[in-house]
Design an enzyme around this catalytic site. Structure first.
Site, PDB file in Angstrom:
ATOM      1  N   PRO A 165      21.912  50.509  35.140  1.00  0.00           N
ATOM      2  CA  PRO A 165      23.507  50.578  35.138  1.00  0.00           C
ATOM      3  C   PRO A 165      24.128  49.811  36.323  1.00  0.00           C
ATOM      4  O   PRO A 165      23.661  50.016  37.403  1.00  0.00           O
ATOM      5  CB  PRO A 165      23.471  52.275  35.005  1.00  0.00           C
ATOM      6  CG  PRO A 165      22.222  52.758  35.857  1.00  0.00           C
ATOM      7  CD  PRO A 165      21.166  51.900  35.359  1.00  0.00           C
ATOM      8  N   TYR A 213      37.785  37.405  30.293  1.00  0.00           N
ATOM      9  CA  TYR A 213      36.823  38.577  29.241  1.00  0.00           C
ATOM     10  C   TYR A 213      37.925  38.774  28.482  1.00  0.00           C
ATOM     11  O   TYR A 213      37.723  39.869  27.408  1.00  0.00           O
ATOM     12  CB  TYR A 213      36.077  39.449  29.786  1.00  0.00           C
ATOM     13  CG  TYR A 213      34.768  39.021  30.745  1.00  0.00           C
ATOM     14  CD1 TYR A 213      33.945  38.004  30.542  1.00  0.00           C
ATOM     15  CD2 TYR A 213      34.908  39.599  31.974  1.00  0.00           C
ATOM     16  CE1 TYR A 213      33.128  37.482  31.032  1.00  0.00           C
ATOM     17  CE2 TYR A 213      33.655  39.235  32.991  1.00  0.00           C
ATOM     18  CZ  TYR A 213      32.902  38.110  32.326  1.00  0.00           C
ATOM     19  OH  TYR A 213      31.958  37.663  33.436  1.00  0.00           O
ATOM     20  N   CYS A 249      49.447  30.171  40.281  1.00  0.00           N
ATOM     21  CA  CYS A 249      49.968  28.994  39.592  1.00  0.00           C
ATOM     22  C   CYS A 249      49.311  28.853  38.234  1.00  0.00           C
ATOM     23  O   CYS A 249      48.529  27.673  37.875  1.00  0.00           O
ATOM     24  CB  CYS A 249      50.307  27.668  40.316  1.00  0.00           C
ATOM     25  SG  CYS A 249      51.245  27.883  41.882  1.00  0.00           S
TER      26      CYS A 249
END
Length: 456
Positions: A314, A357, A384
């Site tokens: 984890p 993502y 930008c």
């Protein structure tokens, strides 16, 4: 101010109810110490975010020490008989490495740089697992020199590199796991689904590569093959993918166990998801542990083989909810009939996950109370780039204005790790909070830092 100096907060009255009760947000989104006072000021680790922003500036990653430690302990308790390796790629510093070690967890590293942080705090070598799909000769040599407990081998080329290195380390017989691509497409974004055939990781199960890799290690006789490894992806909320991967790994393992090859270990990887919004419903560690241990025991019984030592990795599930990023609003633009854009002093340089993502986040007005109605907003950065979005869609009071302090929870994993210097913007600091004090554990970058790297 020295980066490790703790700063105490003046006495302020905060309620004892958790922030989830007072802000009508899912408790899994915010650190466990989060709460709000009557003036609408959010506090983390006993520190009002207004004080954190004043003393450390914005943008700033706030790291809740208590939350991180309790999540480490929760995984250690839930997966009591497993080897639990914290995935350092989520967020790694000297402080977190020490906390992981003190919690009794192992540490998963995947580069020489991550290994260096483990070495810097004297992390026990036998509790380190080294990953990476293209580990260099230098990285493998560093792992062998430090004596890491497990090396996860990802390719035949890596087997060659290890074999070539071993004469430099007389008497060393490294313990290795073979990473198997089990052909499972996890229910997550394509960029973080890692166990289907069309990606770069591991030995393919379907093509026979995995079987060939096991036989290659056994025939060479220079590595100690401890078992098999699988990692199906990241930010996975359910259990179906883990169950399918475990079954396929166990079937492969059983073939060799019946031949007298013990393969005593099985690493099921990480990728356990967290709640970024109230709609997210991740599987709790205790439930995941029960499902995996029950499944493995059942499958092994059906296959007629012993139950291997299990491991998990984890990262996000520990670090993610422990982090909150604070921003200051600079510009608010109302596009009639479209949306309201709220621009902050950070952006994709400190959180690229939304752009990379299509990640979702929540946002909260954190420095004051407001009775204004809520309005749909998009929180954007200062870069930008039209993709420079921090929070794609959430609601803020309609009177949000320049100078307001915003808090974005769930940013403890893969935000500082993926931070970069687009537009030559220095990276924010990481400020740890606990018991009403704060300290910089990773200092803010400066323009001078950027200029020092330029040799022109």
């Amino acid at each position: 101010m020295p980066h490790d100096q703790r700063i105490a907060v003046p006495d302020q009255k905060f309620p004892t109810e958790p922030v989830a009760d007072r802000l009508s947000l899912s408790s899994g989104i915010w650190p466990i110490t989060a709460m709000e006072n009557e003036e609408g000021v959010l506090a983390l680790g006993g520190m009002p975010v207004t004080e954190i922003a004043e003393r450390h500036g914005t943008p700033v990653y706030v790291f809740d020490e208590t939350d991180f430690r309790k999540r480490c302990s929760r995984f250690r308790a839930a997966f009591e008989e497993f080897d639990v390796y914290y995935a350092g790629k989520a967020f790694l510093s000297r402080v977190t490495a020490r906390m992981v070690e003190e919690s009794g967890l192992g540490l998963d590293v995947c580069t020489e740089g991550e290994l260096a942080f483990a070495m810097a705090v004297g992390f026990p070598a036998d509790r380190i697992l080294m990953h990476g799909n293209n580990k260099s000769t230098e990285e493998l040599a560093a792992a062998l020199d430090y004596g890491v407990g497990r090396i996860v081998v990802d390719s035949f080329a890596e087997l060659d590199r290890l074999g070539d290195l071993l004469p430099r380390f007389p008497g060393v017989r490294p313990d290795v796991l073979l990473r198997v691509t089990v052909g499972v497409r996890a229910d997550t974004h394509a960029h973080i689904a890692t166990a289907h055939e069309d990606q770069k990781f591991g030995f393919s199960l379907v093509s026979g590569e995995a079987t060939a890799a096991v036989r290659r290690v056994l025939d060479d006789g220079v590595l100690e093959l401890r078992g098999l490894h699988s990692h199906i992806g990241s930010q996975i909320l359910g259990t179906a993918g883990f169950e399918a991967a475990a079954k396929r790994l166990l079937e492969l393992r059983a073939q060799f166990v019946r031949e007298g090859v013990p393969l005593p270990e099985l690493d099921l990887g990480g990728g356990f998801g967290i709640a970024y919004t109230p709609e997210d419903e991740p599987t709790e560690p205790e439930e995941m542990a029960d499902i995996l241990r029950t499944l493995v025991a059942k499958e092994c019984a059906a296959l007629g083989v012993d139950v291997p030592r299990l491991a998990i990795e984890p990262g996000r599930a520990i670090a993610g909810p422990s982090g909150v990023t604070l921003y200051t609003v600079g510009t608010v633009k109302h596009r009639e009939g479209i949306r309201t854009f709220v621009a902050v002093d950070g952006g994709m340089s400190d959180n690229v996950r939304t752009a990379l993502y299509d990640a979702t986040y929540s946002v909260r007005l954190a420095g004051r109370a407001s009775d204004a109605p809520l309005r749909l907003v998009r929180v954007v950065g200062k870069h930008c780039d039209a993709g420079d979005v921090v929070v794609r869609d959430d609601r803020l009071p309609a009177d949000v204005r320049p100078g307001d302090l915003l808090a974005v929870p769930g940013t403890g994993a893969y935000c500082r790790s993926l931070a970069h210097n687009y537009n030559h913007v220095p990276r924010p600091p990481v400020v740890a909070v606990a018991d009403g004090t704060s300290r910089e554990i990773v200092r803010r970058e400066t323009i001078d830092d950027l200029l020092r790297l330029d040799m022109g």
